[in-house]
Design a protein around this motif. Structure first.
Motif, PDB file in Angstrom:
ATOM      1  N   UNK A  84       0.832  -1.205   0.000  1.00  0.00           N
ATOM      2  CA  UNK A  84       0.000   0.000   0.000  1.00  0.00           C
ATOM      3  C   UNK A  84       0.869   1.260   0.000  1.00  0.00           C
ATOM      4  N   UNK A  85       1.915   1.276   0.804  1.00  0.00           N
ATOM      5  CA  UNK A  85       2.802   2.447   0.831  1.00  0.00           C
ATOM      6  C   UNK A  85       3.476   2.656  -0.522  1.00  0.00           C
ATOM      7  N   UNK A  86       3.910   1.567  -1.133  1.00  0.00           N
ATOM      8  CA  UNK A  86       4.540   1.675  -2.451  1.00  0.00           C
ATOM      9  C   UNK A  86       3.544   2.175  -3.488  1.00  0.00           C
ATOM     10  N   UNK A  87       2.305   1.707  -3.398  1.00  0.00           N
ATOM     11  CA  UNK A  87       1.269   2.147  -4.334  1.00  0.00           C
ATOM     12  C   UNK A  87       0.993   3.645  -4.164  1.00  0.00           C
ATOM     13  N   UNK A  88       0.856   4.092  -2.925  1.00  0.00           N
ATOM     14  CA  UNK A  88       0.607   5.510  -2.668  1.00  0.00           C
ATOM     15  C   UNK A  88       1.785   6.361  -3.158  1.00  0.00           C
ATOM     16  N   UNK A  89       2.991   5.863  -2.963  1.00  0.00           N
ATOM     17  CA  UNK A  89       4.172   6.571  -3.445  1.00  0.00           C
ATOM     18  C   UNK A  89       4.141   6.738  -4.963  1.00  0.00           C
ATOM     19  N   UNK A  91       1.454   6.739  -6.842  1.00  0.00           N
ATOM     20  CA  UNK A  91       0.374   7.671  -7.180  1.00  0.00           C
ATOM     21  C   UNK A  91       0.801   9.119  -6.958  1.00  0.00           C
ATOM     22  N   UNK A  92       1.594   9.367  -5.915  1.00  0.00           N
ATOM     23  CA  UNK A  92       2.069  10.728  -5.644  1.00  0.00           C
ATOM     24  C   UNK A  92       2.997  11.237  -6.741  1.00  0.00           C
ATOM     25  N   UNK A  94       2.550  10.716  -9.853  1.00  0.00           N
ATOM     26  CA  UNK A  94       1.777  11.012 -11.053  1.00  0.00           C
ATOM     27  C   UNK A  94       1.650  12.516 -11.243  1.00  0.00           C
ATOM     28  N   UNK A  95       1.628  12.987 -12.481  1.00  0.00           N
ATOM     29  CA  UNK A  95       1.346  14.405 -12.721  1.00  0.00           C
ATOM     30  C   UNK A  95      -0.080  14.739 -12.292  1.00  0.00           C
ATOM     31  N   UNK A  96      -0.378  16.011 -12.178  1.00  0.00           N
ATOM     32  CA  UNK A  96      -1.681  16.426 -11.675  1.00  0.00           C
ATOM     33  C   UNK A  96      -2.830  15.869 -12.515  1.00  0.00           C
ATOM     34  N   UNK A  97      -2.660  15.858 -13.835  1.00  0.00           N
ATOM     35  CA  UNK A  97      -3.723  15.331 -14.680  1.00  0.00           C
ATOM     36  C   UNK A  97      -3.901  13.828 -14.477  1.00  0.00           C
ATOM     37  N   UNK A  98      -2.809  13.127 -14.170  1.00  0.00           N
ATOM     38  CA  UNK A  98      -2.901  11.703 -13.882  1.00  0.00           C
ATOM     39  C   UNK A  98      -3.697  11.454 -12.613  1.00  0.00           C
ATOM     40  N   UNK A  99      -3.424  12.243 -11.578  1.00  0.00           N
ATOM     41  CA  UNK A  99      -4.169  12.105 -10.322  1.00  0.00           C
ATOM     42  C   UNK A  99      -5.642  12.444 -10.524  1.00  0.00           C
TER      43      UNK A  99
END
Length: 566
Positions: A84-89, A91-92, A94-99
């Protein structure tokens, strides 16, 4: 939407714990979170299929699964937290449009899943197949009662294990969860490769086809996991030169699993599995996984139809629940000629003449038919085809798969895996050629996630299909923010009781379409189907004993048998 979100959170916990347990068995260490979820789904499917041979997938199985999943999450909590920590990392990063696109995609998937299903097969056999599994498990000779129920795809078994049927009839939304998991994987892998090469990769372009994929997410269609998991398998195959052996093994499992779910993809998946095995010396692994899924598939078919290799006619068992050969031949002819039934004297058409007719279809069929031909013609001119051997191999096997599908039953849903792959490949080739700005490419993610919502509000389906049952606009209500629509869009239809020999059954009233069964009480089929096989094949379905759980057989009758309405 909120109820679906709750069910998806439950799916997440169950599939995560199961997926990590399987990784431990295989001694894998680098599987990303989305693929761990997929691994959990595949393992759960196999286990639930095994259980369905012995018991119904009722509340007891659900509670047992809940307890097991909680135990696995607790047992592997350290690994789960690290993933989960690796996944959140990721996601962070990602560029703004990706998020933004991830958030819009979640909302759009929840919105679409809350609407009434559009897929007509949902009303003919998806719902009923799942009800039989929930209430009885696998039933001997069920295909004699309704030949479509004999398919009982393992994907629908998975849905039966996670549809909360003891509580509500509104949560057949496993495909929506799969869409979200796969979309996250597509996006993260795209951004990882773009950071390294500054080139657009086709795995990201798959997100542009949400207008297509979203049409499958509010009904448990087995075509959908073939479409999406097939793209992951192709992605892993195409990158097999530069990846760890466990990614190659993951590709092998995915290819075997989608064949397990839908046998029509076997020509493509089998050849790619062979190549991966030869390249990475994974014969023992592939044989073990293939045997596990294969034995379940054979046993399921044998119990439901009497033919272990169903829909193929060879190897029929000498059991009283075996489908009559005439019934099997009839349904195979119907599937093979499905696209040409409206053409006069279609039986006399040669393969070439069928192609000429097929390519001139209008509406949505014509769009995909013409589109797949154009894709096969244009893709060889791309840079990847000219310079990368694995792409040429994937193209060749996609062409072989399409050819086999066309010869046997050229329905576009059977070659959507090829259509999506080639479309995404060609689209990114064009974007790389014209040096499209990355922000414009990413903006397409957001637009494609909004597009399915716009379709629900704005599109007139009459311009896409002549089928009156597919033309109905999706009804949108405020209550769907909390509670989704029922699993059947014909939930208000009543059911009439009929009798045929020792069998009492239900049929829709009014009869909303020829093969319709909706969400009727068991045993439910359509009186049209009973009458069709009585007249065409001189058979009727009968109970093997006084209990539904003991299954059905086909009884030969005289022409004078009549149907008595109760």
């Amino acid at each position: 939407m909120l109820l679906i979100l709750f069910s998806w959170l439950f799916f997440f916990c169950c599939f995560l714990g199961t997926g990590i347990a399987i990784e431990r068995i295989f001694r894998w260490r680098t599987t990303p979170l989305p693929l761990t979820m997929v691994l959990g789904m595949m393992a759960q499917t196999a286990v639930l299929c095994l259980l369905a041979f012995a018991i119904p997938l009722g509340i007891e199985v659900f509670l047992g699964n809940l307890a097991l999943s909680a135990f696995l999450l607790f047992r592997f909590s350290t690994t789960a937290q690290a993933k989960w920590r690796d996944f959140i990392s990721q996601c962070k990063q990602l560029p703004k449009l990706g998020k933004l696109s991830l958030f819009v995609l979640l909302v759009a998937a929840l919105f679409k899943s809350a609407l009434a299903p559009l897929i007509l097969d949902n009303e003919s056999y998806y719902i009923q197949t799942i009800k039989w599994i929930n209430e009885y498990g696998f039933v001997p000779g069920l295909a004699n009662f309704n030949v479509s129920f004999g398919q009982s795809s393992p994907w629908q078994v998975l849905q039966a294990g996670f549809n909360f049927h003891f509580w509500t009839n509104r949560l057949n939304d496993i495909n929506g969860f799969l869409l979200l998991v796969c979309s996250v994987y597509f996006l993260l892998e795209f951004e990882k490769r773009f950071r390294d090469s500054k080139r657009f990769h086709w795995i990201g372009a798959l997100l542009f086809f949400n207008a297509l994929t979203f049409q499958f997410i509010n009904a448990p269609s087995p075509d959908f996991p073939v479409m999406l998991l097939g793209q992951i398998a192709l992605f892993l195959f195409l990158n097999s030169e530069n990846q760890l052996n466990e990614q190659s093994k993951m590709a092998i499992i995915l290819l075997i699993f989608i064949t397990f779910v839908k046998i029509t993809v076997a020509p493509l998946s089998a050849t790619l599995v062979v190549l991966l095995v030869l390249k990475n010396k994974n014969f023992g692994f592939a044989a073990t996984v293939g045997s596990c899924f294969g034995l379940i598939w054979l046993a399921k078919n044998a119990l439901l139809t009497g033919f272990p290799f169903y829909p193929f006619a060879f190897g029929g068992l000498n059991v009283n629940w075996r489908m009559p050969d005439g019934l099997l031949q009839f349904i195979n002819r119907m599937i093979s000629d499905h696209e040409f039934l409206a053409i006069p004297n279609y039986q006399t058409l040669s393969l070439g003449e069928k192609f000429v007719v097929w390519i001139q279809f209008s509406g949505i069929d014509g769009f995909f038919n013409k589109g797949i031909v154009l894709l096969f013609l244009i893709t060889p001119f791309t840079l990847e085809f000219r310079t990368i051997r694995n792409y040429r191999i994937a193209y060749l096997f996609a062409l072989v798969h399409f050819t086999i599908v066309f010869v046997n039953s050229p329905q576009f849903r059977f070659f959507l895996i090829d259509f999506l792959f080639l479309s995404a490949w060609l689209l990114t080739a064009v974007c790389n050629k014209i040096k499209l700005q990355p922000q414009l490419f990413r903006l397409g993610y957001v637009f494609s996630a909004v597009c399915p919502i716009a379709i629900a509000f704005l599109i007139d389906f009459k311009s896409f299909t002549a089928n009156e049952h597919m033309q109905k606009s999706e009804q949108i209500h405020v209550q769907q923010l909390v509670i989704p629509e029922p699993n059947s869009k014909y939930y208000e239809v009543g059911f009439e009781r009929f009798s045929e020999g020792n069998l009492n059954y239900y049929s829709p009233k009014p009869n909303f379409f020829y093969y319709g069964t909706g969400d009727g009480p068991l045993p439910c089929t359509n009186v049209n189907i009973i009458e069709l096989f009585k007249q065409q094949l001189n058979i009727i379905p009968q109970l093997r004993t006084n209990e539904l759980k003991d299954g059905f057989y086909s009884k030969e009758i005289g022409r004078t048998s009549t149907n008595e309405q109760q």
